[in-house]
Write an enzyme that holds these catalytic residues in place. Structure first.
Site, PDB file in Angstrom:
ATOM      1  N   ARG A  28       0.847  -1.210   0.000  1.00  6.14           N
ATOM      2  CA  ARG A  28       0.000   0.000   0.000  1.00  6.14           C
ATOM      3  C   ARG A  28       0.876   1.252   0.000  1.00  6.14           C
ATOM      4  O   ARG A  28       2.031   1.229   0.409  1.00  6.14           O
ATOM      5  CB  ARG A  28      -0.944   0.003   1.190  1.00  6.14           C
ATOM      6  CG  ARG A  28      -0.288   0.016   2.582  1.00  6.14           C
ATOM      7  CD  ARG A  28       0.080   1.379   3.105  1.00  6.14           C
ATOM      8  NE  ARG A  28       0.258   1.383   4.553  1.00  6.14           N
ATOM      9  CZ  ARG A  28       1.003   2.249   5.197  1.00  6.14           C
ATOM     10  NH1 ARG A  28       1.695   3.163   4.542  1.00  6.14           N
ATOM     11  NH2 ARG A  28       1.095   2.218   6.520  1.00  6.14           N
TER      12      ARG A  28
ATOM     13  N   GLU B 276      -6.932   7.302   7.755  1.00  4.03           N
ATOM     14  CA  GLU B 276      -5.818   8.058   8.353  1.00  4.03           C
ATOM     15  C   GLU B 276      -5.271   9.099   7.373  1.00  4.03           C
ATOM     16  O   GLU B 276      -4.954  10.218   7.751  1.00  4.03           O
ATOM     17  CB  GLU B 276      -4.724   7.078   8.766  1.00  4.03           C
ATOM     18  CG  GLU B 276      -3.503   7.761   9.342  1.00  4.03           C
ATOM     19  CD  GLU B 276      -2.498   6.756   9.896  1.00  4.03           C
ATOM     20  OE1 GLU B 276      -2.914   5.743  10.470  1.00  4.03           O
ATOM     21  OE2 GLU B 276      -1.289   7.016   9.752  1.00  4.03           O
TER      22      GLU B 276
ATOM     23  N   ARG C  44      -5.424   5.867   0.606  1.00  2.00           N
ATOM     24  CA  ARG C  44      -4.520   4.716   0.720  1.00  2.00           C
ATOM     25  C   ARG C  44      -4.790   3.889  -0.519  1.00  2.00           C
ATOM     26  O   ARG C  44      -5.937   3.492  -0.750  1.00  2.00           O
ATOM     27  CB  ARG C  44      -4.801   3.900   1.980  1.00  2.00           C
ATOM     28  CG  ARG C  44      -4.302   4.534   3.271  1.00  2.00           C
ATOM     29  CD  ARG C  44      -2.767   4.428   3.395  1.00  2.00           C
ATOM     30  NE  ARG C  44      -2.258   5.163   4.532  1.00  2.00           N
ATOM     31  CZ  ARG C  44      -2.102   4.648   5.761  1.00  2.00           C
ATOM     32  NH1 ARG C  44      -2.421   3.396   5.984  1.00  2.00           N
ATOM     33  NH2 ARG C  44      -1.624   5.390   6.730  1.00  2.00           N
TER      34      ARG C  44
ATOM     35  N   CYS D  11       0.815  10.784   9.507  1.00  2.00           N
ATOM     36  CA  CYS D  11       1.719  10.218  10.513  1.00  2.00           C
ATOM     37  C   CYS D  11       3.150  10.238   9.966  1.00  2.00           C
ATOM     38  O   CYS D  11       3.370   9.847   8.816  1.00  2.00           O
ATOM     39  CB  CYS D  11       1.297   8.787  10.817  1.00  2.00           C
ATOM     40  SG  CYS D  11       2.335   7.977  12.047  1.00  2.00           S
TER      41      CYS D  11
ATOM     42  N   THR E 255       5.478   8.317  10.387  1.00  2.00           N
ATOM     43  CA  THR E 255       6.002   6.994  10.030  1.00  2.00           C
ATOM     44  C   THR E 255       5.702   6.644   8.574  1.00  2.00           C
ATOM     45  O   THR E 255       6.246   5.680   8.051  1.00  2.00           O
ATOM     46  CB  THR E 255       5.375   5.882  10.900  1.00  2.00           C
ATOM     47  OG1 THR E 255       3.966   5.842  10.642  1.00  2.00           O
ATOM     48  CG2 THR E 255       5.633   6.113  12.371  1.00  2.00           C
TER      49      THR E 255
ATOM     50  N   ARG F  19       4.116   0.527   2.422  1.00  2.00           N
ATOM     51  CA  ARG F  19       4.214  -0.594   3.361  1.00  2.00           C
ATOM     52  C   ARG F  19       3.903  -1.862   2.574  1.00  2.00           C
ATOM     53  O   ARG F  19       2.777  -2.091   2.137  1.00  2.00           O
ATOM     54  CB  ARG F  19       3.245  -0.448   4.535  1.00  2.00           C
ATOM     55  CG  ARG F  19       3.515  -1.529   5.608  1.00  2.00           C
ATOM     56  CD  ARG F  19       2.785  -1.248   6.909  1.00  2.00           C
ATOM     57  NE  ARG F  19       1.462  -1.810   6.971  1.00  2.00           N
ATOM     58  CZ  ARG F  19       1.164  -3.055   7.375  1.00  2.00           C
ATOM     59  NH1 ARG F  19       2.123  -3.875   7.736  1.00  2.00           N
ATOM     60  NH2 ARG F  19      -0.089  -3.456   7.423  1.00  2.00           N
TER      61      ARG F  19
ATOM     62  N   ARG G 283       3.565  -7.124  12.838  1.00  2.00           N
ATOM     63  CA  ARG G 283       2.255  -6.689  13.348  1.00  2.00           C
ATOM     64  C   ARG G 283       1.364  -7.921  13.505  1.00  2.00           C
ATOM     65  O   ARG G 283       1.684  -8.998  13.011  1.00  2.00           O
ATOM     66  CB  ARG G 283       1.571  -5.712  12.365  1.00  2.00           C
ATOM     67  CG  ARG G 283       2.316  -4.406  12.162  1.00  2.00           C
ATOM     68  CD  ARG G 283       1.540  -3.434  11.265  1.00  2.00           C
ATOM     69  NE  ARG G 283       2.269  -2.168  11.127  1.00  2.00           N
ATOM     70  CZ  ARG G 283       1.786  -1.095  10.527  1.00  2.00           C
ATOM     71  NH1 ARG G 283       0.580  -1.102  10.006  1.00  2.00           N
ATOM     72  NH2 ARG G 283       2.500   0.019  10.448  1.00  2.00           N
TER      73      ARG G 283
ATOM     74  N   GLU H  60      -1.911  -3.130  12.671  1.00  2.00           N
ATOM     75  CA  GLU H  60      -1.239  -2.486  13.781  1.00  2.00           C
ATOM     76  C   GLU H  60      -2.043  -2.582  15.079  1.00  2.00           C
ATOM     77  O   GLU H  60      -3.277  -2.477  15.073  1.00  2.00           O
ATOM     78  CB  GLU H  60      -1.088  -1.016  13.417  1.00  2.00           C
ATOM     79  CG  GLU H  60      -0.076  -0.339  14.248  1.00  2.00           C
ATOM     80  CD  GLU H  60       0.314   0.947  13.586  1.00  2.00           C
ATOM     81  OE1 GLU H  60      -0.555   1.633  13.046  1.00  2.00           O
ATOM     82  OE2 GLU H  60       1.512   1.257  13.619  1.00  2.00           O
TER      83      GLU H  60
HETATM   84  P1  ADP Z   1      -1.860  -0.044   7.026  1.00  2.00           P
HETATM   85  O1  ADP Z   1      -1.338  -1.226   6.307  1.00  2.00           O
HETATM   86  O2  ADP Z   1      -2.740   0.733   6.155  1.00  2.00           O
HETATM   87  O3  ADP Z   1      -0.788   0.710   7.690  1.00  2.00           O
HETATM   88  P2  ADP Z   1      -3.016  -1.755   9.137  1.00  2.00           P
HETATM   89  O4  ADP Z   1      -1.756  -2.237   9.766  1.00  2.00           O
HETATM   90  O5  ADP Z   1      -4.129  -1.360  10.049  1.00  2.00           O
HETATM   91  O6  ADP Z   1      -2.810  -0.472   8.231  1.00  2.00           O
HETATM   92  O7  ADP Z   1      -3.523  -2.879   8.160  1.00  2.00           O
HETATM   93  C1  ADP Z   1      -4.675  -2.679   7.421  1.00  2.00           C
HETATM   94  C2  ADP Z   1      -5.341  -3.973   7.001  1.00  2.00           C
HETATM   95  O8  ADP Z   1      -4.539  -4.631   6.042  1.00  2.00           O
HETATM   96  C3  ADP Z   1      -5.536  -4.962   8.144  1.00  2.00           C
HETATM   97  O9  ADP Z   1      -6.798  -5.567   8.036  1.00  2.00           O
HETATM   98  C4  ADP Z   1      -4.479  -5.986   7.882  1.00  2.00           C
HETATM   99  O10 ADP Z   1      -4.825  -7.271   8.358  1.00  2.00           O
HETATM  100  C5  ADP Z   1      -4.436  -5.989   6.381  1.00  2.00           C
HETATM  101  N1  ADP Z   1      -3.193  -6.533   5.829  1.00  2.00           N
HETATM  102  C6  ADP Z   1      -1.955  -6.050   5.957  1.00  2.00           C
HETATM  103  N2  ADP Z   1      -1.059  -6.813   5.321  1.00  2.00           N
HETATM  104  C7  ADP Z   1      -1.771  -7.825   4.744  1.00  2.00           C
HETATM  105  C8  ADP Z   1      -1.429  -8.946   3.937  1.00  2.00           C
HETATM  106  N3  ADP Z   1      -0.185  -9.167   3.555  1.00  2.00           N
HETATM  107  N4  ADP Z   1      -2.433  -9.762   3.551  1.00  2.00           N
HETATM  108  C9  ADP Z   1      -3.707  -9.520   3.900  1.00  2.00           C
HETATM  109  N5  ADP Z   1      -4.094  -8.500   4.650  1.00  2.00           N
HETATM  110  C10 ADP Z   1      -3.141  -7.644   5.066  1.00  2.00           C
HETATM  111  C1  CIR Z   2       1.246   4.797  17.559  1.00  2.00           C
HETATM  112  O1  CIR Z   2       2.004   5.694  17.905  1.00  2.00           O
HETATM  113  O2  CIR Z   2       1.363   3.638  17.950  1.00  2.00           O
HETATM  114  C2  CIR Z   2       0.148   5.139  16.595  1.00  2.00           C
HETATM  115  N1  CIR Z   2      -0.031   6.569  16.612  1.00  2.00           N
HETATM  116  C3  CIR Z   2       0.482   4.653  15.170  1.00  2.00           C
HETATM  117  C4  CIR Z   2       1.845   5.010  14.705  1.00  2.00           C
HETATM  118  C5  CIR Z   2       2.291   4.461  13.371  1.00  2.00           C
HETATM  119  N2  CIR Z   2       1.298   3.893  12.576  1.00  2.00           N
HETATM  120  C6  CIR Z   2       0.683   4.447  11.556  1.00  2.00           C
HETATM  121  O3  CIR Z   2       0.991   5.501  11.075  1.00  2.00           O
HETATM  122  N3  CIR Z   2      -0.297   3.734  11.001  1.00  2.00           N
END
Ligand code: ADP
Ligand code: CIR
Length: 399
Positions: A169, A268, A272, A314, A316, A323, A352, A357
């Site tokens: 993403r 966020e 995305r 953010c 990060t 990511r 994660r 996250e």
């Molecule tokens: P982001 O990737 O946008 O930073 P999250 O960590 O919240 O945010 O992940 C968003 C969604 O993407 C979650 O439902 C997570 O399970 C899903 N996800 C992340 N990586 C994978 C993957 N490789 N396969 C399937 N789902 C994924």
């Molecule tokens: C934290 O500090 O744990 C949250 N504010 C998330 C930080 C990084 N993650 C993100 O940007 N999705």
């Protein structure tokens, strides 16, 4: 509370505009406010905000929080920044750090309420950025966007032994609009309209439909979340950063029929852009993302900063905003989670839980992705995940 300290005032000003012209002027895509005008702004932070800051700071300082916020918000930095405001939106230090003050279990604990915050509060953002993105210094400049050749990546797990699914993403902010805490409800709706109209012109594999969160059946929403396609609701880190105002207004998801290409609207970040599928064929997943980025970029102008790369809410996510992750089962390595995290860390990878996250692993499935997104190209960010996962699989096989 917080959320662009002078949000009400700004909403009134921007709310008068029938278009987003006022916001466009105010949102400065480069966030290049200098600190030169700090003296004129230094007495404008109101007493209630200052009191909240002092109280929150004292609690954080006394806590055992492991956040980067706690690590870098020294008393000296706090005192230097507590009276500052961003010029266009009047965002204060409280708007930046409220999430970390309220959630001591934050990993990071800071967001930029508007683009200018990255400059005005750079004394705090810069060391956090350097730490998170492993060495991106305040004097460094993020390289130009380089998506590279996706066909270099082959299938990470051709026999389907370890990798359940693969996802890449990126995040984008729309030029002319500030980040979540400073958006008006009218802007949310306008952005959603723009995104949905624009995406409706995509074709081929990217052809799909926009589904607004407003009016979506709860069961449908939950299924999309459970299947990992849709963002979760009620994230307390985002809520206390004032990023969930007017929810679900302006929020939604676009996806193609088989849900291998998806776009989140106004969670966020403004956008995305996501490519994902079952199995470990990273080449196919990344190629689809590259096609999508190129197609969307032609239609929507995005905020880009000379030094920081693509701008996100953010810190990060700045820079490439990439990511690249796998959902992976490595039971032998994961027998000791601390060990898995330590080994992953050696390859600049982040572990994660299954639902993303701040979640736990379910059924032994971990989400492992590249951690840093700045100071390297998009291609290299994806390659960091590719190389690291290939090594993790090698280690798992050897155990
Ligand atoms: P982001 O990737 O946008 O930073 P999250 O960590 O919240 O945010 O992940 C968003 C969604 O993407 C979650 O439902 C997570 O399970 C899903 N996800 C992340 N990586 C994978 C993957 N490789 N396969 C399937 N789902 C994924
Ligand atoms: C934290 O500090 O744990 C949250 N504010 C998330 C930080 C990084 N993650 C993100 O940007 N999705």
């Amino acid at each position: 509370m917080g959320g662009c300290a002078s949000k009400d005032k700004k909403d009134a000003v921007i709310g008068d505009a029938t278009t987003t012209e006022a916001a466009a002027v105010a949102a400065t895509t480069n966030g290049d406010a200098t600190d030169g005008n700090k003296s004129s702004e230094s007495t404008m932070v109101d007493a209630a905000v200052l009191a909240k800051l002092e109280e929150g700071y004292a609690k954080l300082a006394a806590s055992n929080s492991k956040s980067l916020l706690k690590k870098y918000l020294t008393k000296e930095v706090f005192d230097n920044l507590k009276n500052k405001k961003t010029p266009s939106f009047g965002s204060t230090l409280l708007d930046c750090i409220q999430s970390g003050l309220e959630n001591h279990d934050s990993g990071v604990g800071i967001y930029a309420p508007d683009a200018e915050a990255y400059s005005v509060f750079s004394e705090l953002f810069d060391p956090i950025i350097e730490d998170y993105h492993t060495g991106f210094k305040k004097t460094d400049k993020h390289p130009p966007c380089t998506l590279g050749d996706a066909s270099v990546f082959s299938n990470l797990d051709p026999n389907n032994e370890f990798v359940v699914s693969t996802r890449v993403r990126c995040g984008r902010s729309m030029e002319g609009y500030p980040f979540n805490p400073c958006l008006t409800e009218a802007q949310y709706k306008e952005m959603e309209q723009k995104v949905s109209t624009t995406l409706s012109s995509l074709d081929g594999e990217l052809k799909g439909k926009f589904y607004p969160l407003t009016g979506m059946e709860k069961a449908v929403q939950q299924q999309l979340i459970d299947d990992h396609f849709l963002f979760k609701e009620g994230d307390r880190f985002l809520q206390s950063a004032n990023a969930c105002r007017y929810w679900p207004s302006g929020r939604g998801i676009y996806h193609n029929d088989n849900k291998t290409f998806l776009v989140w609207c106004n969670e966020e970040d403004h956008l995305r852009i996501i490519s994902m599928q079952m199995g470990g064929d990273l080449g196919e997943v990344y190629k689809r993302l590259v096609t999508a980025i190129n197609a969307i970029e032609k239609r929507i102008p995005f905020s880009h900063h000379d030094r920081l790369g693509f701008l996100t809410f953010c810190p990060t996510n700045l820079g490439t905003t990439i990511r690249a992750s796998v959902h992976i089962k490595v039971p032998k390595l994961a027998a000791n989670l601390a060990k898995l995290e330590e080994i992953a860390g050696k390859f600049n990878l982040q572990v994660r839980g299954t639902r993303g996250e701040h979640t736990e692993a379910e059924g032994g499935v971990y989400d492992i992705s590249n951690k840093r997104r700045m100071g390297l190209t998009e291609f290299d960010a994806v390659k960091e995940m590719y190389d690291g996962i290939a090594e993790l699989i090698k280690i798992e096989k050897s155990l």
